[in-house]
Design an enzyme around this catalytic site. Structure first.
Site, PDB file in Angstrom:
ATOM      1  N   VAL A 108       0.837  -1.203   0.000  1.00 45.37           N
ATOM      2  CA  VAL A 108       0.000   0.000   0.000  1.00 45.37           C
ATOM      3  C   VAL A 108       0.873   1.255   0.000  1.00 45.37           C
ATOM      4  CG1 VAL A 108      -1.622   1.340   1.403  1.00 45.37           C
ATOM      5  CG2 VAL A 108      -2.000  -1.112   1.063  1.00 45.37           C
ATOM      6  N   GLU A 109       1.938   1.236   0.773  1.00 43.16           N
ATOM      7  CA  GLU A 109       2.778   2.433   0.903  1.00 43.16           C
ATOM      8  C   GLU A 109       3.550   2.755  -0.376  1.00 43.16           C
ATOM      9  OE1 GLU A 109       2.920   4.623   3.277  1.00 43.16           O
ATOM     10  OE2 GLU A 109       1.690   3.608   4.760  1.00 43.16           O
TER      11      GLU A 109
END
Ligand SMILES: [Ca+2]
Length: 310
Positions: A108-109
């Site tokens: 996600v990051e």
């Protein structure tokens, strides 16, 4: 190098004076050293514009979820686990955080380290300290931490890159988190979240562990929405915990867990799709993920992506 803060007026910025005072009086920097560093920071309007329009806040859950739970990110996550299995297992053993959760956060990051940000962290944190009054205090502390972090780890402050908000490396740690929670997981003597995937994995494990992660414990329970106490004021507010009540909250997956006598704080959550609204309570482990990013969308996206790796 063109710069904003070389001009006399900027060095007289009240925030600059406070930052300098803290670094000189508490951390043994000289005023000249600080001037030399922060004097080379460049103001970037794009950074302020990005802070002012965080698109995600106006998104629906469906749209947000689709951004992260998609075939490519799932496939690359599985590959990431394959390629880093030993390190992920070591982190899981030491911190109790499942390899799927650590991997989902990385996915996600930064898409597992593919997109770590292209702003100089010095520019981002200076711009936000001096020219973004709303959160100037917060970012000034991060700027102070950046100077300390780069000194402690012998990193080149002029080369460090990250997001427009000054988050760095595989797991997008801001300087204060980097200093407080990052670990040297490959034991090479330096904590390097930009170049060492092992350090990044261990650091995310440690971050969640330090924020209350409990091993072999659920992250969320889906519940029926009909119970009393599903207080509208508390729903989806990740800062408002309520005590779990097994009598009224009737988890749908109760078979998996013994709820009798359970005394714990949870978050009340609801997620709306175009088909239905689903209700959950988030446990201490869900709460730990929200310490990484204060958003119930974020934490659920991490959870959902992690489920894809099981
Ligand atoms: Ca290292």
């Amino acid at each position: 190098m063109s710069s904003l803060h070389l001009s006399g007026y900027d060095f007289e910025h009240p925030k600059y004076e406070l930052i300098q005072k803290a670094l000189v009086e508490e951390h043994n920097f000289t005023a000249e050293e600080i001037k030399l560093i922060i004097g080379q920071a460049e103001k970037q309007q794009k950074i302020i514009d990005s802070m002012n329009s965080p698109a995600e806040f106006t998104w629906t859950w469906d749209r947000y979820r689709k951004l992260f739970i998609e075939p490519k990110r799932i496939k690359n996550g599985k590959l990431f686990i394959e390629n880093n299995l030993e390190t992920l297992q070591r982190a899981e053993a030491q911190f109790g955080v499942p390899k799927e959760v650590i991997t989902a956060i990385l996915g996600v990051e930064t898409r597992y380290g593919k997109i770590m940000g292209s702003y100089r962290v010095l520019d981002a944190l200076s711009t936000l300290s001096f020219d973004y009054p709303r959160r100037s205090n917060f970012f000034s502390q991060e700027l102070i931490n950046l100077l300390l972090l780069t000194r402690e780890n012998n990193l080149d402050i002029f080369k460090l890159k990250g997001s427009y908000a000054g988050a760095m490396g595989y797991g997008q740690f801001i300087p204060s988190s980097y200093r407080a929670y990052a670990v040297d997981f490959d034991n090479d003597g330096s904590v390097d979240l930009l170049n060492s995937v092992e350090d990044a994995i261990g650091s995310i494990g440690n971050y969640l562990f330090q924020h209350g992660w409990k091993s072999n414990y659920p992250i969320i329970w889906e519940v029926n929405n009909s119970f009393e106490g599903f207080n509208a004021d508390f729903v989806n507010n990740v800062r408002k915990k309520v005590n779990f009540d097994s009598k009224t909250m009737s988890p749908k997956n109760a078979i998996d867990f013994n709820f009798e006598g359970l005394n714990t704080d949870v978050l009340l959550l609801s997620y709306e799709t175009n088909k239905s609204t689903n209700y959950f309570v988030g446990t201490r482990n869900f709460i730990a993920i929200t310490k990484y990013n204060v958003s119930h969308f974020y934490a659920k996206a991490v959870y959902d992506l992690a489920q894809e790796f099981l």
